[in-house]
Design an enzyme around this catalytic site. Sequence first.
Site, PDB file in Angstrom:
ATOM      1  N   CYS A  46       0.832  -1.210   0.000  1.00  0.00           N
ATOM      2  CA  CYS A  46       0.000   0.000   0.000  1.00  0.00           C
ATOM      3  C   CYS A  46       0.868   1.262   0.000  1.00  0.00           C
ATOM      4  O   CYS A  46       1.500   1.582   1.000  1.00  0.00           O
ATOM      5  CB  CYS A  46      -0.911  -0.048   1.229  1.00  0.00           C
ATOM      6  SG  CYS A  46      -1.802   1.475   1.571  1.00  0.00           S
ATOM      7  N   CYS A  61      -0.012   3.874   2.601  1.00  0.00           N
ATOM      8  CA  CYS A  61       0.408   3.392   3.926  1.00  0.00           C
ATOM      9  C   CYS A  61       1.870   3.748   4.182  1.00  0.00           C
ATOM     10  O   CYS A  61       2.230   4.174   5.277  1.00  0.00           O
ATOM     11  CB  CYS A  61       0.238   1.883   4.034  1.00  0.00           C
ATOM     12  SG  CYS A  61      -1.466   1.298   3.869  1.00  0.00           S
TER      13      CYS A  61
END
Length: 108
Positions: free
Chosen positions: A32, A35
Amino acid sequence: MSSAKAVTDASFGTDVLTANKPVIVDFWAEWCGPCRMLSPILDDIAAQYSDKVDVVKVNVDENPAIAAQYGITSIPAVYVFQDGKVAATSIGAKPKQVLEQEFAAFLK
């Protein structure tokens, strides 16, 4: 690599639900991009507010049970737990100032 403690399905109860101060939980995954952008921001918050909150990370790919329990369908998902319950949430990567505003009640 983040300085936040990694929490697992097995340790979530001890590290988060029974903690004696609020815990900011970053639900994330290695793949991600947002993230990875959020991680250093949460590290800054962890360092600056270490006396007020703990910051931990839960890899949703490695810990699917806890992610499913809290209905994590979009990451990064940042939840604040207080007294064993979800007290605040923030979905998506956001600047530090925005997170500080959203979680101000726990950082005082």
